[in-house]
Design a protein around this motif. Structure first.
Motif, PDB file in Angstrom:
ATOM      1  N   THR A  55       3.193   5.949  -2.870  1.00  4.45           N
ATOM      2  CA  THR A  55       2.759   4.569  -3.401  1.00  4.45           C
ATOM      3  C   THR A  55       3.632   4.197  -4.506  1.00  4.45           C
ATOM      4  O   THR A  55       4.316   4.995  -4.982  1.00  4.45           O
ATOM      5  CB  THR A  55       1.214   4.810  -3.805  1.00  4.45           C
ATOM      6  OG1 THR A  55       1.405   5.573  -4.941  1.00  4.45           O
ATOM      7  CG2 THR A  55       0.288   5.306  -2.784  1.00  4.45           C
ATOM      8  N   THR A  96       0.839  -1.308  -0.031  1.00  2.00           N
ATOM      9  CA  THR A  96      -0.032  -0.035  -0.060  1.00  2.00           C
ATOM     10  C   THR A  96       0.722   1.179  -0.086  1.00  2.00           C
ATOM     11  O   THR A  96       0.541   2.294  -0.641  1.00  2.00           O
ATOM     12  CB  THR A  96      -1.057   0.068   1.249  1.00  2.00           C
ATOM     13  OG1 THR A  96      -1.829  -1.268   1.420  1.00  2.00           O
ATOM     14  CG2 THR A  96      -1.708   1.353   1.210  1.00  2.00           C
ATOM     15  N   GLY A  97       2.060   1.134   0.836  1.00  4.33           N
ATOM     16  CA  GLY A  97       2.701   2.488   0.898  1.00  4.33           C
ATOM     17  C   GLY A  97       4.304   2.142   1.155  1.00  4.33           C
ATOM     18  O   GLY A  97       4.422   1.204   1.458  1.00  4.33           O
TER      19      GLY A  97
END
Ligand SMILES: [Zn+2]
Length: 246
Positions: free
Chosen positions: A233, A164-165
């Protein structure tokens, strides 16, 4: 333009570091906070730090074993669940194409929502292990979700995984500031575990620097002490001319 995910919402975090002590210097307070919130923290330690000693006369094998013990102790202080040692030679980390392979497999195995590493685009970073480790980590994040990259992973039960990140620590262009007042003592305690790197004379010089930087970051987070990251991201990390100022 693209929204960035909230690092403090991470539940499963992979920290990719070149040497024992880098994770604590760059992100120890945040790692401790995430662990306290129940996130599972895994370290991928790219080298064993076998050439990082300041005392002459110690063999590489001895230094590696000292630093492994120090890192395990520091990890316990911060609440790290597991440390995976990738075993690349200290000061000779190869190019990203080689280092990212085990990292892609590890991302598929651990399935982290966040990867924390150093910012590979830090200007004036002269240590090749830092540049190559962090570049390999961001490349691994970019590729781990693609089924045609390392398809043999599937035979070992490792399916493609999209993080996700990505949080880049020691960044010259941070966009996220985390107050670490409640975990500052743990960060310092974890740093002090690395006795081979911070004998008292070094610590006495290093501590005021890290405190001053933490206070600068803390002000951005309405806290006394803080850490800073450039959170992105994978979408930010390809054909995006504005990411440098994200
Ligand atoms: Zn390092």
């Amino acid at each position: 333009m693209l929204p960035i995910p909230d690092l403090m919402e991470a539940r499963n975090v992979l920290v990719v570091a070149p040497h024992p002590d880098d994770a604590e210097i760059a992100a120890g307070g945040t790692i401790a906070l995430l662990a306290e919130k129940g996130a599972k923290i895994t370290y991928a330690m790219v080298t064993d730090g076998s050439r990082g000693g300041l005392q002459p006369g110690i063999s590489e094998a001895q230094m590696a074993s000292i630093r492994r013990a120090e890192q395990e102790q520091a990890g316990k202080v911060l609440g790290v669940a597991d440390i995976v040692w990738l075993g690349f030679q200290d000061t000779e980390v190869p190019q990203a194409e080689i280092v990212r392979e085990p990292l892609i497999s590890l991302i598929r195995e651990i399935q982290p929502d966040f990867v924390i590493t150093l910012d590979p685009w830090l200007p004036y970073e002269a240590h090749p292990d830092h540049r190559r480790t962090s570049m390999a980590a961001v490349e691994a994040c970019l590729f781990a979700g693609l089924p045609m990259i390392q398809p043999e992973d599937l035979e070992h039960g490792l399916a493609p995984w999209q993080v996700t990140g990505i949080a880049l620590a020691l960044s010259a262009k941070p966009n996220t500031f985390i107050g670490i007042d409640s975990s500052w003592d743990k960060k310092v305690q974890a740093l002090r575990c690395h006795k081979s790197q911070f004998p008292d004379p070094v610590w006495n010089m290093f501590y005021p620097m890290i405190l001053a930087k933490s206070e600068e970051y803390g002000r951005r987070a309405n806290a006394k002490t803080g850490e800073a990251f450039k959170v992105l991201t994978t979408t930010h990390l390809h054909v995006m001319p504005d990411t440098w100022q994200a």
